[in-house]
Structures are given as C-alpha cells and as structure tokens.
Design an enzyme around this catalytic site. Sequence first.
Site, PDB file in Angstrom:
ATOM      1  N   SER A   1      -2.776 -10.133   1.599  1.00 20.62           N
ATOM      2  CA  SER A   1      -3.381  -8.904   2.053  1.00 20.62           C
ATOM      3  C   SER A   1      -4.789  -9.245   2.556  1.00 20.62           C
ATOM      4  O   SER A   1      -4.949 -10.271   3.207  1.00 20.62           O
ATOM      5  CB  SER A   1      -3.397  -7.907   0.899  1.00 20.62           C
ATOM      6  OG  SER A   1      -3.527  -6.609   1.348  1.00 20.62           O
TER       7      SER A   1
ATOM      8  N   ASP B   1       6.551  -4.844   5.899  1.00 18.01           N
ATOM      9  CA  ASP B   1       5.154  -4.655   5.484  1.00 18.01           C
ATOM     10  C   ASP B   1       4.353  -4.196   6.701  1.00 18.01           C
ATOM     11  O   ASP B   1       4.210  -4.947   7.671  1.00 18.01           O
ATOM     12  CB  ASP B   1       4.585  -5.980   4.971  1.00 18.01           C
ATOM     13  CG  ASP B   1       3.091  -5.900   4.741  1.00 18.01           C
ATOM     14  OD1 ASP B   1       2.568  -4.765   4.612  1.00 18.01           O
ATOM     15  OD2 ASP B   1       2.454  -6.965   4.697  1.00 18.01           O
TER      16      ASP B   1
ATOM     17  N   HIS C   1       5.122  -6.242   1.489  1.00 20.13           N
ATOM     18  CA  HIS C   1       3.776  -6.809   1.404  1.00 20.13           C
ATOM     19  C   HIS C   1       3.688  -7.925   0.354  1.00 20.13           C
ATOM     20  O   HIS C   1       3.990  -7.703  -0.816  1.00 20.13           O
ATOM     21  CB  HIS C   1       2.846  -5.661   1.006  1.00 20.13           C
ATOM     22  CG  HIS C   1       1.399  -5.882   1.269  1.00 20.13           C
ATOM     23  ND1 HIS C   1       0.906  -6.277   2.493  1.00 20.13           N
ATOM     24  CD2 HIS C   1       0.327  -5.729   0.477  1.00 20.13           C
ATOM     25  CE1 HIS C   1      -0.403  -6.354   2.424  1.00 20.13           C
ATOM     26  NE2 HIS C   1      -0.783  -6.032   1.209  1.00 20.13           N
TER      27      HIS C   1
END
Length: 494
Positions: free
Chosen positions: A173, A438, A463
């Site tokens: 991320s 994602d 994700h």
Amino acid sequence: MKSCGLFFLLILLAVCESSFAWRSFFRGRGKHGFGEPKLSRKYQLPPDMWFTQNLDHFDPTNMQTWQQRYFVNEEFYKKDGPVFLMIGGEGKASAKWMVEGQWIEYAKQYGAMCFQLEHRFYGKSHPTPDLSVKNLVYLSSEQALADLAYFIAGIRHKYQIPGDSKWVVFGGSYPGSLAAWARVKYPHLVHGAVSTSGPLLAQMDFQQYYVVVEEALKTHSQACVDAITNATHQIHVMLRHRIGQMNLSEKFKLCTQIDPSKTKKNDISNLYEILASNFAEVVQYNKDNRDSSKFSNISIDTVCDILVDQKRGIAVDRLAEVSNMMLNASGDKCFDYKYSNMLDEMSNVSWKGEMSEGGRQWTYQTCTEFGFFQTSTAKPLLFSETFPVDFFVQQCTDIFGPRYNIHLLENAIERTNTFYGGLQLEVTNVVYVHGSIDPWHALGITKSSNPKTPAFYINGTAHCANMYPASKQDIPELIAVRQKVGKIIGRWLN
Ligand SMILES: *[C@@H]1O[C@H](CO)[C@@H](O)[C@H](O)[C@H]1NC(C)=O
Ligand SMILES: *[C@@H]1O[C@H](CO)[C@@H](O)[C@H](O)[C@H]1NC(C)=O
Ligand SMILES: *[C@@H]1O[C@H](CO)[C@@H](O)[C@H](O)[C@H]1NC(C)=O
Ligand SMILES: *[C@@H]1O[C@H](CO)[C@@H](O)[C@H](O)[C@H]1NC(C)=O
Ligand SMILES: *[C@@H]1O[C@H](CO)[C@@H](O)[C@H](O)[C@H]1NC(C)=O
Ligand SMILES: *[C@@H]1O[C@H](CO)[C@@H](O)[C@H](O)[C@H]1NC(C)=O
C-alpha cells in the site's frame, strides 16, 4: 499493514484498520492499509524498540530528535546474511508481522535479519507533542524515507551488521510506494525493494478507484452492480420528500434524522460516501488472510448475494441490509453521517484523539502530497455524482485551515510526481506486485518490460494479498507470484 523473540516492523499502506473506528476512518482517502497477518499459533511477540531520529532531515540547523519505534527479529539471521526491512505506513506498526507473513518466509529462506520501522506520526512514533498543523509540517513521505536511511545507518552500527550486507525493503500500500522510492532515492543503502500494491502516481481525483470496485462487484454479477445503482437512485428520490427522508433515517439507522432545515449538502455527500466505502472495504480486502478484521467474513459474495435477492425487498432495502450488517460488524449502534462530527474528530490534535490512530495524519498527507480522493464521479456512475472531488478538497480546508485549498493541493500533487517520477521510475532491483481487484493497482505499475524491475499483476487478488501468510484458499496465480518474488530476491542477494 502488520514477530518472535525478536524485534521488527511492518506495514504497508499499512493500516491495521481493525483497530480503528472503521466507519469514519480514512473514508474516501484511502482504504489503504493492510491488516495484520492471521497467526497460525501463539508467539511471544517482539518488544517495542526505540531509535533516536532527527525531527527535520532537511534542515541541518535543526538538532531536535525524537524516539521512533521499531521491531527486530534475529531468529533467522545467518552470519553475513541480508537484512530485511518492513516499512511502516499510515497506521500503527504490528509486531505480528515480525513472526509471520510472506516476507518472514523469505527471511527464513535467505537467513535474513528482520526489522520493521514504524512511520513517523503513526502508532507510538510521535515526533512532536501534538498533531497541530504547525507540527504536521514534519509529516511527509520524504521525511519518512530519510528516517529509513538514518535507521539503516544507525542499525548497522548498533547490531554490528557488516557495511556490505544487502538491505531489502518491503512494503504494501503506501509503504509499497515508499519501498520503491527508498530504492530510487537511497540506492547506496537499499539494495532491493518489494513494492506491493503501491500507488506511485499522486492524483487528486482518484475516480478510477470506484471503477475497479465496480469491476470487482461485477465478478459476482451485473445484477449486483445494478442493485447498487438502483438503490442510489431510490435514495436520491427519497431524499426529496419528508416521508422518504423518514424512511431512510429508519432503514439505515441514522443517528440523526434527516431534516431539510438542519441536514447540509456535505452531510448527504458524507452519507453516500460511507455507504460506498462499505463496498470499497469489502472489495479491497476480499478474502485475504488477514486477522481480526471485523469484516473478515464479509466478502463480495456475502454482500452481492443480499443485493441481488429480490425477495428481500426493493433495492434500497437490500442496500440498507448490507449497510446494517457492516454497522453491526463495526459495533456501532447507529449510522453517523454528520459532516460536523467527522470534522470534530479530524480536528482533534491530541495523540489520544479518536483519529490519532492515523485518520488526521493520513488526511494531512492526502491534502499536502497525494490527493488520492476516492470520488464517485467516474463513469459508469455506481454512486452517481454524490461525493465529487470538491467534497474532499473542502475537508482539507475545514480540517487544516484556509491555506489547504485546491491551489495548494494542485501544487502538492505536481510536486510529488516531479520529485518521485510518477509511473516513470528509473530504477533497478524493484519488484512490483498488484492484484486485479485491488483498486489501488490503478495508480501503480502493473506492467514492465524491464527485467530489472518486473511487475506482477495477479488476476483475482485484493490489496496486498501476496504479503499475508499462505492460506488454503490462495489461488494458483498468487502462490506462483510468491515463489517468483522469492527467486528474484535470491538473485539480488547473489
Ligand atoms: C434495477 O432497476 C431496473 C429498472 O427499474 C430493474 O429492471 C432491475 O431489475 C433492477 N435491478 C436490481 C438488481 O434491483
Ligand atoms: C415509507 O414508510 C411508509 C410507512 O412505513 C410506507 O408506507 C412507505 O411505502 C415507505 N416509502 C418508501 C419509499 O419506502
Ligand atoms: C461474521 O461473523 C460474525 C461474528 O463472528 C457473525 O455475527 C456474522 O453473522 C458473520 N457474518 C457473516 C456474513 O457470515
Ligand atoms: C449484531 O451482532 C451481534 C453479535 O456481534 C448479534 O448478536 C446481533 O444479532 C447482530 N444484530 C443484527 C441486527 O444483525
Ligand atoms: C480529543 O480527543 C481526546 C481523546 O478522545 C479527548 O479527551 C479530547 O477532549 C478531545 N479534544 C477536543 C478538543 O475535542
Ligand atoms: C481472470 O480470471 C477470471 C476467472 O477467475 C477469468 O474469467 C478471466 O478471463 C481472467 N482474466 C485474465 C486477463 O486472465
């Protein structure tokens, strides 16, 4: 994103959102973050360790320092082995990542010493006495990258790690972006980077986010998407008259009745945005092997099965059922859509405030570096024009003051892309990993023709899926990518 007789670090866009009041947390500006890994057994987790860090890396006359938290796990280290560093992100670092997770498997394989460094201004890493705007000037990705550089230099000395040991950084991320950027900016310290689900392109209106959410919901059925579109339309109509307003207040368990004399436009944008973020959450973390998420048993199938079941009533009733399920899972009694309540939480400068788990800080970073505003304005219009970019820009101004306006944001985003290079990175020894469902993949590198910076785009994963411990549900593509990344790390180390 989130250990053993030992100490270490973690996180990827790493927010362990499980610990936040999820409903109001990071709405619209990054369901980012990953959770903590689901541990297969009990461990004694490594204790908090502290590193003395500079407050301002870009002002040599500023000698102020603060204590930054890290974890270490030396269990797998073999003499002259490499050092792995998990980069912390916009949430507290979790010691659980020090004992399980895919990078720990790589550490066992290559005899690595493992560290995790918490990101400044998150978790227990408090560079300043509070989160006032005056202090938040020290919160930026550039300062965080310099923290990593000083950490590597200082830790080498403290743990007597040879100067020629190879350091490999990991992140997912936002920390996935930091991992790639750490290799770009500090190649003499960082030998390689595994950059997972990292958004590398700063962008104000991240409308692509809900397009990917919609595509993910379509993997269940077009009817699922249609039901949401229908429900959004029905809410629109109901909001226009008194009976509809009352019905909505009841159906969605609103904490405050909708009242034309008191309910503002921003309240309604907020209401739609919270409803939409339910889907964002479910999609972004669909079936990954995370622990302790309140929503870990709520998947795309769970919500879509409800939405397409016409026996449950009209579309808006089905949407209310999904909303109430999420509300219940997060332990809230009612649905708080009041914009002013959100502002109050976001404006609290105390480290103990409700938002100090990271909401205020990450909002600051979106308002001064990245944008990433997850608006409803893309076509096709799953949530119609209900939360446009102005709604988010207004929040920057309302939370941080009049200087934090659209002009500052535009400059900030251009600055970020100029400093880092956006999707045009000149770098070697970086591997990028993304998942097709994602939404963040839309701002990352998912294709590469350069063998020195391969990119893996996994069809069907969410994700940061490749960072979690393996699970029986893992699809073959995911298993294969984990192995390929391991081999690439092996090549860097040889
Ligand atoms: C959405 O609305 C259309 C038109 O009213 C209707 O034909 C369709 O069945 C609805 N879909 C769902 C899933 O509610
Ligand atoms: C609103 O509630 C009333 C009374 O419960 C009901 O008669 C009416 O059909 C509802 N309207 C909508 C649009 O749901
Ligand atoms: C998820 O788990 C909670 C508690 O374990 C339970 O109350 C809830 O019904 C479950 N939801 C689904 C959709 O299975
Ligand atoms: C909400 O969750 C609790 C347990 O977490 C459960 O006992 C309760 O029945 C749920 N309520 C609804 C309306 O689903
Ligand atoms: C900020 O949050 C803390 C902890 O929840 C609370 O005690 C304090 O009163 C809040 N400050 C303001 C100004 O609301
Ligand atoms: C991705 O997987 C789905 C099924 O899981 C398949 O229908 C689709 O064709 C795949 N897409 C690509 C680009 O391989």
